[in-house]
Design an enzyme around this catalytic site. Sequence first.
Site, PDB file in Angstrom:
ATOM      1  N   GLU A  38       0.845  -1.213   0.000  1.00 13.94           N
ATOM      2  CA  GLU A  38       0.000   0.000   0.000  1.00 13.94           C
ATOM      3  C   GLU A  38       0.870   1.249   0.000  1.00 13.94           C
ATOM      4  OE1 GLU A  38      -2.418  -0.547   3.487  1.00 13.94           O
ATOM      5  OE2 GLU A  38      -3.922  -1.681   2.388  1.00 13.94           O
ATOM      6  N   GLU A  83      -6.733  -7.646  -0.372  1.00 18.03           N
ATOM      7  CA  GLU A  83      -7.076  -7.778   1.050  1.00 18.03           C
ATOM      8  C   GLU A  83      -8.556  -7.485   1.177  1.00 18.03           C
ATOM      9  OE1 GLU A  83      -4.694  -5.454   3.776  1.00 18.03           O
ATOM     10  OE2 GLU A  83      -2.821  -6.367   3.113  1.00 18.03           O
TER      11      GLU A  83
END
Length: 620
Positions: free
Chosen positions: A176, A253
């Site tokens: 991320e 995710e």
Amino acid sequence: MMLKPLVTALGLLSAAQAIDPFTWNNSTFLLHGKPYQIIGGQMDPQRIPHELWSDRLSKARSMGLNTIFSYVYWDQLVPKPGEWHTDGNNDIARYFKTAQEAGLNIVLRSGPYICGEHEWGGFPAWLSTIPGMVVRTNNTEFLSAAKFYIDHLGEELKDLMVTNGGPILMAQIENEYGSYGNNHDYIATLRDMMREAYGIPLYTNDGGTQTDLDGGQIAGALAETDGTPQSGFAARDKYVTDPSSLGPLLDGEYYITWLDQWASNNTFETDEGDESAISTATSDLAWILNHNASFSIYMFHGGTNWGFQNGADWGDALEPITTSYDYGAPLDESGRTNDIYHAVRETIGAHIGMDNIPDLVAEKPLIEISPITLKPSVNMFDALPDPIHKTIPVNMELVGQSYGFILYRHVTADATSGTLKTGDAPRDRVLVYVNGKRVGVIDNSYEVPNTVDLTLKKGDVLDLLIENMGRVNFGSEIIDQRKGIVGNVTVSETVLLDWELYTLPLVSPPTASSSTGVTKDPSVESSPIFYTGTFDVDEVGDTFLELPGWTKGVVWVNGVNLGRYWTVGPQQTLYLPGVYLRESGNSITVLALEPNGSEGSVQGIKTRNWGNNPDPDMSS
Ligand SMILES: *[C@@H]1O[C@H](CO)[C@@H](O)[C@H](O)[C@H]1NC(C)=O
Ligand SMILES: *[C@@H]1O[C@H](CO)[C@@H](O)[C@H](O)[C@H]1NC(C)=O
Ligand SMILES: *[C@@H]1O[C@H](CO)[C@@H](O)[C@H](O)[C@H]1NC(C)=O
Ligand SMILES: *[C@@H]1O[C@H](CO)[C@@H](O)[C@H](O)[C@H]1NC(C)=O
Ligand SMILES: *[C@@H]1O[C@H](CO)[C@@H](O)[C@H](O)[C@H]1NC(C)=O
Ligand SMILES: *[C@@H]1O[C@H](CO)[C@@H](O)[C@H](O)[C@H]1NC(C)=O
Ligand SMILES: *[C@@H]1O[C@H](CO)[C@@H](O)[C@H](O)[C@H]1NC(C)=O
């Protein structure tokens, strides 16, 4: 697998060899040329006792997963510069082989930054002792440390890469990154480093917004999103335009539930018994499957932050993660299935056919352990290591320590009084003692920590016992995660000079023979005490340790550090897996950081307790 060496031996260039073993077009992943929909879930080997890897992995298969996503924790593999540790729970290659035997493919998430609510997002604490180091940037010092780790991991996992006939399909670059920065040189450098070390396809995983994708995407690596799949996929389709980053959609995710942090007002995150939350999750997963897209459930199985491996978030203050990393996951911390597991299994079964999902794995019963009487054994201050003298105190990393506690001791030279300041900030929880009596607690997990006023006479001994409660794993605070004392200790305007530093990493607890004193009866002012006991069990099995009347500390059973406990909750019991027990002569040590005379026993129960209590150090 059998065919490949044969073909090579014959010296033939078969069609199978010409096909990339794992690749994709714009609508699907292709494994050995055939469409492959990733039905994945996250499970990290270093949070699970290696004795239980096979059990957890076969339960992933029996939920219908075909792929396991795993973070790898750099700090555990490289605890000191130049070292490489792959023993026990750090034997990543063995874990991946076990996954392969269970019929699972693998997506490797090796960071080097992983977040994952792990200590400093996976960074080894010693990074902060290297001059010029700036983490998560295109910084020579950082990249050189990262390269050592990535190269060693690549070497370790070489035979398991899909390009060599193994189960590791692809690897994620960073984690991320777009929600942190947008230095494309840094991501490009990591991409090249990983391409060389791993030789398998690469991808990036970012939040589903334009800023996140702009920051994280890099040419030559597939760009994927995490979080809410509908908006994430739409954002990927809209904002990623570089054709070399386009391909099938993967929700890297998908969160069914969320993590837990220590605090009196934080309740356990779970969807268990919540029909509507479970149906939202299963309908999202069905939606992904029906769109020919892929997912990884974060977490499929969370496991445990053994020892001092938990990280912390940063909100208005430090938000340390609990010892349990249960995460409300389909397979709970103890490896048992719950409502969510069965609901997700049905959803996957409806898509791929129930016949294609292996039978459920039988679960062993939990055990109870009747109350074990514990006796005060060693006072922490009577069993200190040799001190290190410093005129001005330094942070724990500078004396070679990464985790646990550090004690700073000062003998008052000139009488002084006023408010105590322990360097630039409490890093993190400071227990303050004068002449061995506890006089206050300063805790950085409160937006406004307590203050402690002191009146010190010449010759008074001031002790500051500081707990590293977990380095921050997310956000801009990640830059400076030194623990202990940074700066000067002052009382009012007076700078206190001349300190003895005692490192207390507490890999194992001190024994009575290492103690110089006789443990006094605990009182509310006592310095920390290690309590010990022994116990037998009728039959070895998993249990949850409950600590009635204990405030805060650490538990070891048969030498294994089970992690921290803290009365504030939400976690009220510690997972004790049967693999750490034997039938007779088990030993237990409990560190009571703030003994108050109420502690005395510990017991094993079959059902975990979640709940909260006020923090006795903040109620005054
Ligand atoms: C995906 O589509 C784009 C745009 O049509 C194309 O340039 C790219 O090569 C395709 N990618 C793959 C992996 O087929
Ligand atoms: C991707 O490959 C699959 C399987 O060969 C095929 O059915 C599909 O049409 C391809 N999609 C694109 C966009 O090329
Ligand atoms: C990024 O780091 C790499 C490796 O140190 C270096 O080759 C490259 O020049 C750096 N890029 C920039 C823009 O500093
Ligand atoms: C818990 O209390 C703290 C401090 O009052 C506050 O900042 C935080 O938002 C609260 N958390 C929850 C989950 O209510
Ligand atoms: C998914 O793939 C199937 C079979 O290739 C196809 O019939 C269907 O239209 C695809 N669905 C979507 C939403 O792309
Ligand atoms: C700490 O105190 C010493 C002695 O007074 C002083 O020289 C030094 O600059 C101080 N350090 C900081 C970070 O304030
Ligand atoms: C000691 O601490 C525990 C846990 O916070 C609390 O339940 C108990 O009442 C305390 N006992 C005394 C004597 O303060």
